[in-house]
Design a protein around this motif. Structure first.
Motif, PDB file in Angstrom:
ATOM      1  N   TYR A 148       0.846  -1.186   0.000  1.00  0.00           N
ATOM      2  CA  TYR A 148       0.000   0.000   0.000  1.00  0.00           C
ATOM      3  C   TYR A 148       0.885   1.240   0.000  1.00  0.00           C
ATOM      4  O   TYR A 148       1.948   1.257   0.627  1.00  0.00           O
ATOM      5  CB  TYR A 148      -0.921   0.012   1.231  1.00  0.00           C
ATOM      6  N   THR A 149       0.440   2.278  -0.701  1.00  0.00           N
ATOM      7  CA  THR A 149       1.191   3.533  -0.705  1.00  0.00           C
ATOM      8  C   THR A 149       0.994   4.225   0.632  1.00  0.00           C
ATOM      9  O   THR A 149       0.143   3.813   1.441  1.00  0.00           O
ATOM     10  CB  THR A 149       0.697   4.464  -1.828  1.00  0.00           C
ATOM     11  N   SER A 150       1.776   5.300   0.864  1.00  0.00           N
ATOM     12  CA  SER A 150       1.644   6.027   2.130  1.00  0.00           C
ATOM     13  C   SER A 150       0.255   6.640   2.266  1.00  0.00           C
ATOM     14  O   SER A 150      -0.208   6.881   3.379  1.00  0.00           O
ATOM     15  CB  SER A 150       2.721   7.108   2.229  1.00  0.00           C
ATOM     16  N   GLY A 151      -0.412   6.868   1.155  1.00  0.00           N
ATOM     17  CA  GLY A 151      -1.785   7.386   1.192  1.00  0.00           C
ATOM     18  C   GLY A 151      -2.825   6.298   1.375  1.00  0.00           C
ATOM     19  O   GLY A 151      -4.012   6.574   1.479  1.00  0.00           O
ATOM     20  N   GLY A 152      -2.400   5.023   1.384  1.00  0.00           N
ATOM     21  CA  GLY A 152      -3.315   3.911   1.618  1.00  0.00           C
ATOM     22  C   GLY A 152      -3.829   3.243   0.363  1.00  0.00           C
ATOM     23  O   GLY A 152      -4.627   2.305   0.432  1.00  0.00           O
ATOM     24  N   ALA A 153      -3.394   3.660  -0.805  1.00  0.00           N
ATOM     25  CA  ALA A 153      -3.853   3.051  -2.060  1.00  0.00           C
ATOM     26  C   ALA A 153      -3.066   1.759  -2.315  1.00  0.00           C
ATOM     27  O   ALA A 153      -1.851   1.729  -2.161  1.00  0.00           O
ATOM     28  CB  ALA A 153      -3.648   4.012  -3.216  1.00  0.00           C
ATOM     29  N   PRO A 154      -3.761   0.683  -2.715  1.00  0.00           N
ATOM     30  CA  PRO A 154      -3.066  -0.579  -2.974  1.00  0.00           C
ATOM     31  C   PRO A 154      -2.321  -0.545  -4.308  1.00  0.00           C
ATOM     32  O   PRO A 154      -2.685   0.206  -5.216  1.00  0.00           O
ATOM     33  CB  PRO A 154      -4.191  -1.608  -3.013  1.00  0.00           C
ATOM     34  N   TYR A 155      -1.262  -1.354  -4.403  1.00  0.00           N
ATOM     35  CA  TYR A 155      -0.574  -1.538  -5.675  1.00  0.00           C
ATOM     36  C   TYR A 155      -0.182  -3.003  -5.789  1.00  0.00           C
ATOM     37  O   TYR A 155      -0.048  -3.696  -4.786  1.00  0.00           O
ATOM     38  CB  TYR A 155       0.641  -0.617  -5.829  1.00  0.00           C
ATOM     39  N   GLY A 156      -0.056  -3.469  -7.048  1.00  0.00           N
ATOM     40  CA  GLY A 156       0.309  -4.854  -7.274  1.00  0.00           C
ATOM     41  C   GLY A 156      -0.086  -5.285  -8.666  1.00  0.00           C
ATOM     42  O   GLY A 156      -0.109  -4.490  -9.605  1.00  0.00           O
ATOM     43  N   VAL A 157      -0.425  -6.557  -8.840  1.00  0.00           N
ATOM     44  CA  VAL A 157      -0.779  -7.131 -10.134  1.00  0.00           C
ATOM     45  C   VAL A 157      -2.300  -7.147 -10.259  1.00  0.00           C
ATOM     46  O   VAL A 157      -2.997  -7.703  -9.410  1.00  0.00           O
ATOM     47  CB  VAL A 157      -0.230  -8.575 -10.257  1.00  0.00           C
ATOM     48  N   THR A 158      -2.803  -6.546 -11.364  1.00  0.00           N
ATOM     49  CA  THR A 158      -4.255  -6.498 -11.552  1.00  0.00           C
ATOM     50  C   THR A 158      -4.759  -7.805 -12.157  1.00  0.00           C
ATOM     51  O   THR A 158      -3.990  -8.595 -12.711  1.00  0.00           O
ATOM     52  CB  THR A 158      -4.650  -5.329 -12.480  1.00  0.00           C
ATOM     53  N   TRP A 159      -6.064  -7.999 -12.075  1.00  0.00           N
ATOM     54  CA  TRP A 159      -6.696  -9.166 -12.680  1.00  0.00           C
ATOM     55  C   TRP A 159      -6.478  -9.128 -14.196  1.00  0.00           C
ATOM     56  O   TRP A 159      -6.210 -10.143 -14.819  1.00  0.00           O
ATOM     57  CB  TRP A 159      -8.198  -9.185 -12.358  1.00  0.00           C
ATOM     58  N   GLU A 160      -6.592  -7.947 -14.754  1.00  0.00           N
ATOM     59  CA  GLU A 160      -6.431  -7.770 -16.202  1.00  0.00           C
ATOM     60  C   GLU A 160      -5.021  -8.175 -16.648  1.00  0.00           C
ATOM     61  O   GLU A 160      -4.846  -8.852 -17.665  1.00  0.00           O
ATOM     62  CB  GLU A 160      -6.699  -6.309 -16.583  1.00  0.00           C
ATOM     63  N   GLU A 161      -4.001  -7.778 -15.888  1.00  0.00           N
ATOM     64  CA  GLU A 161      -2.620  -8.142 -16.219  1.00  0.00           C
ATOM     65  C   GLU A 161      -2.420  -9.662 -16.170  1.00  0.00           C
ATOM     66  O   GLU A 161      -1.583 -10.202 -16.894  1.00  0.00           O
ATOM     67  CB  GLU A 161      -1.637  -7.468 -15.253  1.00  0.00           C
ATOM     68  N   MET A 162      -3.182 -10.315 -15.330  1.00  0.00           N
ATOM     69  CA  MET A 162      -3.101 -11.765 -15.247  1.00  0.00           C
ATOM     70  C   MET A 162      -3.929 -12.444 -16.338  1.00  0.00           C
ATOM     71  O   MET A 162      -3.864 -13.655 -16.505  1.00  0.00           O
ATOM     72  CB  MET A 162      -3.592 -12.250 -13.868  1.00  0.00           C
ATOM     73  N   GLY A 163      -4.742 -11.676 -17.049  1.00  0.00           N
ATOM     74  CA  GLY A 163      -5.591 -12.249 -18.094  1.00  0.00           C
ATOM     75  C   GLY A 163      -6.797 -12.977 -17.508  1.00  0.00           C
ATOM     76  O   GLY A 163      -7.318 -13.906 -18.127  1.00  0.00           O
ATOM     77  N   LEU A 164      -7.224 -12.539 -16.340  1.00  0.00           N
ATOM     78  CA  LEU A 164      -8.344 -13.189 -15.653  1.00  0.00           C
ATOM     79  C   LEU A 164      -9.434 -12.173 -15.358  1.00  0.00           C
ATOM     80  O   LEU A 164      -9.196 -10.982 -15.258  1.00  0.00           O
ATOM     81  CB  LEU A 164      -7.884 -13.801 -14.333  1.00  0.00           C
ATOM     82  N   GLU A 165     -10.653 -12.702 -15.194  1.00  0.00           N
ATOM     83  CA  GLU A 165     -11.759 -11.877 -14.698  1.00  0.00           C
ATOM     84  C   GLU A 165     -11.657 -11.885 -13.176  1.00  0.00           C
ATOM     85  O   GLU A 165     -11.149 -12.834 -12.579  1.00  0.00           O
ATOM     86  CB  GLU A 165     -13.096 -12.488 -15.133  1.00  0.00           C
ATOM     87  N   PRO A 166     -12.137 -10.805 -12.513  1.00  0.00           N
ATOM     88  CA  PRO A 166     -12.079 -10.782 -11.041  1.00  0.00           C
ATOM     89  C   PRO A 166     -12.712 -12.027 -10.432  1.00  0.00           C
ATOM     90  O   PRO A 166     -13.793 -12.447 -10.836  1.00  0.00           O
ATOM     91  CB  PRO A 166     -12.850  -9.515 -10.670  1.00  0.00           C
ATOM     92  N   TRP A 167     -11.992 -12.617  -9.494  1.00  0.00           N
ATOM     93  CA  TRP A 167     -12.387 -13.796  -8.700  1.00  0.00           C
ATOM     94  C   TRP A 167     -12.557 -15.042  -9.557  1.00  0.00           C
ATOM     95  O   TRP A 167     -13.176 -16.016  -9.132  1.00  0.00           O
ATOM     96  CB  TRP A 167     -13.656 -13.511  -7.882  1.00  0.00           C
ATOM     97  N   GLU A 168     -11.984 -15.059 -10.742  1.00  0.00           N
ATOM     98  CA  GLU A 168     -12.043 -16.240 -11.601  1.00  0.00           C
ATOM     99  C   GLU A 168     -11.210 -17.356 -10.982  1.00  0.00           C
ATOM    100  O   GLU A 168     -10.143 -17.125 -10.431  1.00  0.00           O
ATOM    101  CB  GLU A 168     -11.487 -15.906 -13.003  1.00  0.00           C
ATOM    102  N   ASN A 169     -11.679 -18.570 -11.081  1.00  0.00           N
ATOM    103  CA  ASN A 169     -10.974 -19.730 -10.532  1.00  0.00           C
ATOM    104  C   ASN A 169      -9.680 -19.961 -11.316  1.00  0.00           C
ATOM    105  O   ASN A 169      -9.678 -19.915 -12.544  1.00  0.00           O
ATOM    106  CB  ASN A 169     -11.877 -20.965 -10.603  1.00  0.00           C
ATOM    107  N   LEU A 170      -8.586 -20.216 -10.628  1.00  0.00           N
ATOM    108  CA  LEU A 170      -7.291 -20.378 -11.280  1.00  0.00           C
ATOM    109  C   LEU A 170      -7.117 -21.726 -11.961  1.00  0.00           C
ATOM    110  O   LEU A 170      -6.237 -21.899 -12.769  1.00  0.00           O
ATOM    111  CB  LEU A 170      -6.159 -20.188 -10.263  1.00  0.00           C
ATOM    112  N   GLU A 171      -7.936 -22.705 -11.645  1.00  0.00           N
ATOM    113  CA  GLU A 171      -7.760 -24.051 -12.188  1.00  0.00           C
ATOM    114  C   GLU A 171      -8.350 -24.255 -13.523  1.00  0.00           C
ATOM    115  O   GLU A 171      -9.105 -23.742 -14.130  1.00  0.00           O
ATOM    116  CB  GLU A 171      -8.344 -25.088 -11.210  1.00  0.00           C
TER     117      GLU A 171
END
Length: 171
Positions: A148-171
């Motif tokens: 998280y940034t000092s302002g509290g905003a999260p950062y990391g790898v998005t679902w889109e960057e992974m080529g997945l829909e949010p909460w899509e099953n990985l299997e």
């Protein structure tokens, strides 16, 4: 200063819930013992005798308690005991089991119980640690939140960057 009356000024109603629960457990135990020994519930006089013995210990906790109201309370509880006793007997309760459950444990037995509790705590802690490792932080936007940034905003790898829909099953 506590609002609870001093020991010498207490009535039964002034006892803590824990004390009342212990008294109720003792009452049930006495009825169970009577039933196991006699194959029937106590009659009115036998029940009064049980209540008088219990009342002696109640008086040590609440000197202003009166027997009549305690007797009424015990009789009210006893109305449900027969069904409960029958259920315990059908599950294998015997006089020997009752005696072994009520006897004091030796220091060795207490140590064994403590050892088992500690082992269960260790296993539970291990399971919890494994669970937290296996489930990365996620939300509807990020597949993996790296921080998280000092302002509290999260950062990391998005679902889109992974080529997945949010909460899509990985299997």
């Amino acid at each position: 200063m506590s609002s609870r009356p001093q020991h010498k000024d207490r009535k039964y109603k002034d006892l803590s819930m824990k004390q009342k629960t212990r008294i109720a457990e003792k009452t049930y135990s006495r009825y169970l013992r009577f039933f196991l020994e006699n194959s029937r519930m106590p009659d009115v006089n036998e029940a009064a005798s049980i209540h008088k013995k219990l009342f002696e210990s109640v008086r040590s906790l609440a000197p202003l308690a009166d027997f009549e109201s305690f007797d009424v309370l015990c009789n009210k509880r006893a109305e449900t005991y027969e069904v409960r006793i029958q259920k315990e007997i059908s599950q294998g309760m015997t006089l020997e089991k009752l005696d072994s459950a009520s006897r004091k444990k030796t220091p060795e037995e207490k140590a064994e119980v403590q050892k088992k509790k500690q082992e269960l705590r260790r296993k539970k802690k291990k399971r919890k640690a494994e669970h937290t490792i296996d489930t990365p932080e996620q939300d509807d936007r990020f597949f993996f939140i790296a921080g998280y940034t000092s302002g509290g905003a999260p950062y990391g790898v998005t679902w889109e960057e992974m080529g997945l829909e949010p909460w899509e099953n990985l299997e």
